[in-house]
Scaffold this motif. Structure first.
Motif, short mmCIF file in Angstrom:
data_model
loop_
_atom_site.label_atom_id
_atom_site.label_comp_id
_atom_site.label_asym_id
_atom_site.label_seq_id
_atom_site.Cartn_x
_atom_site.Cartn_y
_atom_site.Cartn_z
N ASP A 67 56.20 28.69 17.62
CA ASP A 67 55.74 27.70 16.64
C ASP A 67 56.98 27.04 16.02
O ASP A 67 57.49 27.48 14.99
CB ASP A 67 54.90 28.38 15.56
CG ASP A 67 54.19 27.37 14.66
OD1 ASP A 67 54.52 26.17 14.74
OD2 ASP A 67 53.33 27.79 13.87
N THR A 69 57.34 24.18 14.53
CA THR A 69 57.12 23.55 13.22
C THR A 69 57.26 24.56 12.09
O THR A 69 57.87 24.27 11.06
CB THR A 69 55.72 22.90 13.18
OG1 THR A 69 55.59 21.98 14.26
CG2 THR A 69 55.51 22.18 11.86
N LEU A 70 56.72 25.76 12.28
CA LEU A 70 56.82 26.80 11.25
C LEU A 70 58.27 27.20 11.02
O LEU A 70 58.72 27.30 9.87
CB LEU A 70 56.00 28.03 11.66
CG LEU A 70 56.13 29.25 10.74
CD1 LEU A 70 55.61 28.94 9.35
CD2 LEU A 70 55.41 30.45 11.34
N HIS A 71 59.02 27.42 12.10
CA HIS A 71 60.41 27.81 11.96
C HIS A 71 61.25 26.70 11.33
O HIS A 71 62.13 26.98 10.49
CB HIS A 71 61.00 28.17 13.33
CG HIS A 71 60.44 29.45 13.91
ND1 HIS A 71 59.27 29.49 14.63
CD2 HIS A 71 60.90 30.73 13.86
CE1 HIS A 71 59.03 30.73 15.01
NE2 HIS A 71 60.01 31.51 14.56
N MET A 73 60.15 24.37 9.27
CA MET A 73 59.78 24.29 7.86
C MET A 73 60.45 25.41 7.06
O MET A 73 60.91 25.20 5.93
CB MET A 73 58.26 24.35 7.72
CG MET A 73 57.78 24.12 6.29
SD MET A 73 58.29 22.51 5.63
CE MET A 73 57.44 21.40 6.79
N ASN A 74 60.52 26.61 7.65
CA ASN A 74 61.20 27.72 6.98
C ASN A 74 62.68 27.41 6.77
O ASN A 74 63.25 27.71 5.71
CB ASN A 74 61.05 29.00 7.79
CG ASN A 74 59.65 29.57 7.73
OD1 ASN A 74 58.91 29.32 6.77
ND2 ASN A 74 59.26 30.35 8.72
N ARG A 140 60.31 33.76 2.14
CA ARG A 140 61.20 32.62 1.91
C ARG A 140 62.02 32.80 0.64
O ARG A 140 63.21 32.44 0.60
CB ARG A 140 60.37 31.34 1.82
CG ARG A 140 59.73 30.91 3.14
CD ARG A 140 58.77 29.76 2.94
NE ARG A 140 58.22 29.28 4.21
CZ ARG A 140 57.26 28.37 4.29
NH1 ARG A 140 56.73 27.87 3.17
NH2 ARG A 140 56.83 27.96 5.47
N SER A 221 58.91 37.12 11.14
CA SER A 221 57.97 36.12 11.64
C SER A 221 57.55 35.12 10.57
O SER A 221 57.71 33.90 10.74
CB SER A 221 56.72 36.81 12.22
OG SER A 221 56.13 37.64 11.22
N ALA A 222 57.04 35.59 9.44
CA ALA A 222 56.46 34.69 8.44
C ALA A 222 57.49 33.73 7.86
O ALA A 222 57.22 32.54 7.66
CB ALA A 222 55.81 35.50 7.31
#
Length: 276
Positions: A67, A69-71, A73-74, A140, A221-222
């Motif tokens: 993913d 996009t998730l990484h 954004m993080n 985060r 992961s999160a």
């Protein structure tokens, strides 16, 4: 009297600068080209530079497997958040050290700089245990805190250097006109040191974006940023160079674009105060 610079000497120095720049950029260029190769072409001997079967299959595989996009954004949140907090702390601290120094100011600056000389792995275990007990692992907020504290000494040092170039008389005149400390920081000091502040901010974003040690050890992961995204393509089965190059290209693309559009501001800030 200024020395006369001939056209030939200018051409030689220009060519040398371009050569050095190309040598430095070549690994990144090679990585980008490898991302468009098949795995067979990536391992071919002798390696092919441009004449190979171009494909975007690696990017499609990376998008399906991870993913992005998730990484991404993080990375944006952790790098941006840690930078803003560091700047909010560093500007008043650098102002105090530059314009209201004490006998301990130099000692404090040297102590802060010495913290960057300590191997990060030396404090990994206690920080990991603290994060585990407080529930900050793979969050985060946890990454923002550790990245902020890790880069804070450099940020304060850079801002301190820029602030020292500003004449104290200007700040004293503002105080005589009734400016409070807050107004002095916001409306007098900050506009005058804006190039230095901008370059410090950009450098801090780059350092936070590229940080791998803490992000790999404190996230899974999160809250995993793009550094973890790249590391996920190093598997026990071996390295798949084409897919790894595609993932790395996607990871560095945002920071490369940011650096390209802000290079004038970055150079201007890094040379701030060099010419009187």
């Amino acid at each position: 009297m200024a020395r006369k610079v001939t056209g030939a000497k200018t051409a030689i120095w220009t060519a040398a600068a371009w050569l050095v720049g190309f040598i430095i950029f070549f690994p990144i260029l090679w990585m980008m080209l490898t991302s468009f190769k098949t795995e067979l072409d990536a391992f071919s001997t002798p390696p092919s530079f441009l004449f190979f079967h171009w494909t975007t299959e690696n990017y499609a595989t990376v998008q399906e497997r991870s993913d992005y996009t998730l990484h991404a954004m993080n990375s944006i949140i952790t790098a941006g958040g840690s930078t803003l907090i560091a700047m909010a702390i560093a500007i008043p601290a650098a102002w105090a050290m530059a314009f209201a120094p004490t006998k301990r100011t130099k000692d404090i600056l040297l102590w802060m700089l010495s913290t960057k000389m300590m191997p990060a792995v030396g404090v990994l275990v206690p920080i990991y245990l603290i994060y585990r007990d407080f529930g900050l692992l793979d969050t985060r907020i946890g990454l923002i805190v550790v990245l902020c504290l890790g880069n804070l000494p450099i940020v304060i040092w850079m801002l301190f250097t820029y602030f020292k170039e500003i004449p104290k008389d200007i700040l004293e005149a503002a105080r005589m006109d009734g400016a409070t400390i807050t107004k002095e920081l916001l409306f007098v000091l900050t506009p005058m040191a804006l190039p230095g502040i901008a370059s410090t901010l950009l450098l801090n974003v780059i350092l936070a974006w590229n940080e791998a040690f803490w992000t790999l050890n404190l996230s899974t992961s999160a809250a995993a940023p793009l550094t973890t995204f790249i590391a996920s393509y190093s598997s026990p089965e071996g390295l798949f160079w084409a897919k790894l190059s595609a993932a790395s290209t996607l990871a560095i693309a945002p920071i490369l674009i940011l650096g390209w559009f802000s290079q004038k501001q970055l150079v201007r800030g890094l040379t701030f105060g060099a010419v009187k």
